[in-house]
Design a protein around this motif. Structure first.
Motif, mmCIF file in Angstrom:
data_model
loop_
_atom_site.group_PDB
_atom_site.id
_atom_site.type_symbol
_atom_site.label_atom_id
_atom_site.label_comp_id
_atom_site.label_asym_id
_atom_site.label_seq_id
_atom_site.Cartn_x
_atom_site.Cartn_y
_atom_site.Cartn_z
ATOM 1 N N ARG A 47 46.746 23.345 57.201
ATOM 2 C CA ARG A 47 45.656 23.435 56.220
ATOM 3 C C ARG A 47 45.530 24.852 55.688
ATOM 4 O O ARG A 47 44.664 25.130 54.864
ATOM 5 C CB ARG A 47 44.319 23.030 56.866
ATOM 6 N N VAL A 48 46.345 25.767 56.203
ATOM 7 C CA VAL A 48 46.396 27.154 55.731
ATOM 8 C C VAL A 48 47.853 27.529 55.503
ATOM 9 O O VAL A 48 48.774 26.879 56.009
ATOM 10 C CB VAL A 48 45.757 28.144 56.742
ATOM 11 N N PHE A 49 48.061 28.598 54.720
ATOM 12 C CA PHE A 49 49.395 29.029 54.311
ATOM 13 C C PHE A 49 50.109 29.732 55.472
ATOM 14 O O PHE A 49 51.251 29.398 55.819
ATOM 15 C CB PHE A 49 49.240 29.976 53.115
ATOM 16 N N TRP A 106 56.193 43.895 46.295
ATOM 17 C CA TRP A 106 56.600 42.546 46.700
ATOM 18 C C TRP A 106 58.094 42.462 46.998
ATOM 19 O O TRP A 106 58.491 42.041 48.079
ATOM 20 C CB TRP A 106 56.253 41.519 45.599
ATOM 21 N N THR A 107 58.915 42.831 46.018
ATOM 22 C CA THR A 107 60.356 42.596 46.086
ATOM 23 C C THR A 107 60.988 43.292 47.293
ATOM 24 O O THR A 107 60.990 44.522 47.373
ATOM 25 C CB THR A 107 61.042 43.126 44.803
ATOM 26 N N TYR A 127 47.595 34.425 45.579
ATOM 27 C CA TYR A 127 47.720 34.811 46.992
ATOM 28 C C TYR A 127 47.982 36.311 47.090
ATOM 29 O O TYR A 127 49.016 36.790 46.625
ATOM 30 C CB TYR A 127 48.862 34.017 47.639
ATOM 31 N N LYS A 128 47.040 37.054 47.644
ATOM 32 C CA LYS A 128 47.149 38.516 47.760
ATOM 33 C C LYS A 128 47.549 39.161 46.435
ATOM 34 O O LYS A 128 48.328 40.126 46.408
ATOM 35 C CB LYS A 128 48.159 38.904 48.853
#
Ligand code: MF3
Ligand code: CO
Ligand code: CO
Length: 274
Positions: A188-190, A234-235, A76-77
């Motif tokens: 059905r999607v995140f 990310w963090t 994911y990404k």
């Protein structure tokens, strides 16, 4: 081929772009949510001083695959792990690593699985070793704030009612709600509309309707609400280095209230419950 697309795009959209799912779809969400919750239940024994967050993530990856499910976060990404593990002042999106947990560390483990195309997204808090009094207070307030939000879920209420309930509760305990991250529609999607804010004014925002699926996942800081994202992209951490906690459930709006898809089968949603 249109079938795959049509399958994702079942149901109708509200004027706010929020998908309304059918009665049958609740069963799919329960199956996905239950797997996420079972995996989180099993992680209680995997958290202890001396353990690494990377090892916890490897166990989670194995559990997801053993169940015949798919991790929603791997790929994911560009994210490469089956969980986010956020320790102490990490607010969310902590990347599992070979860093060793020490006595008194608190951590959030966030898992999202895909089962038969349905997404189950949940996170909760754990402690390595002994829980300090201040961390215990933070965890309790964050847990209870999530449930204040969940109690506001029923047709006719608004998303602002959810955010307001969470914010009022947290601030009454002199802690702060993170503004930089929010919950989200899923199914059905995140990640789908709406953004589910954990603060706000009662009576504002889109009106809740039966068949909406979304997460509520408040992040609460002992200090100030501001966050920053580290160079790994990310963090997210608290700017003032204060401790942060988070709990997340995936829920659906029913005719009369709320259906929680990610309830703990073992009753271990809170770290001091066994
Ligand atoms: N599970 C997180 C959420 O609650 C999203 C994690 S995305 C990742 O929405 F790529 F960081 F894993
Ligand atoms: Co989420
Ligand atoms: Co999550």
């Amino acid at each position: 081929m249109e079938t795959a697309l049509d399958d994702k795009h079942r149901g109708r959209l509200t004027k706010d772009g929020i998908r309304i799912y059918e009665a049958d779809d609740f069963a799919g969400m329960h199956k996905a949510g239950e797997l996420a919750a079972r995996i989180l239940d099993d992680m209680s024994d995997a958290v202890f001083p001396g353990q690494t967050t990377g090892e916890i993530d490897r166990i989670i990856t194995d559990r997801v695959h053993a169940a015949g499910a798919t991790s929603a976060t791997i790929g994911y990404k560009g994210y490469q792990h089956a969980s986010c593990i956020s320790v102490n002042h990490v607010v969310c999106h902590g990347i599992p690593s070979e860093k060793v947990l020490k006595d008194g560390d608190i951590l959030n483990i966030d898992v999202t699985v895909i089962v038969d195309g349905w997404f189950g997204d949940s996170s909760r808090m754990y402690v390595a070793g002994k829980l300090s009094r201040k961390a215990e207070r933070l965890i309790q307030v964050t847990h209870d704030a999530l449930f204040k939000g969940i109690e506001a879920v029923k047709p006719g209420n608004t998303f602002g009612d959810i955010g307001h309930a969470i914010q009022a509760y947290v601030e009454a305990h002199r802690m702060s709600v993170v503004r930089d991250f929010c919950g989200h529609g899923l199914g059905r999607v995140f990640h789908a509309p709406p953004n589910v804010l954990h603060y706000g004014r009662a009576g504002t925002g889109a009106v809740l309707e039966e068949g909406m699926f979304f997460t509520i996942e408040p992040m609460v800081n002992l200090g100030r609400p501001e966050t920053k994202v580290l160079a790994d992209d990310w963090t997210a951490v608290t700017r003032d280095k204060s401790l942060s906690a988070q709990f997340e459930h995936s829920v659906g709006v029913t005719a009369t209230g709320v259906d929680i898809f990610t309830l703990s089968p073992a009753g271990k949603f809170h770290p001091t419950w066994s």
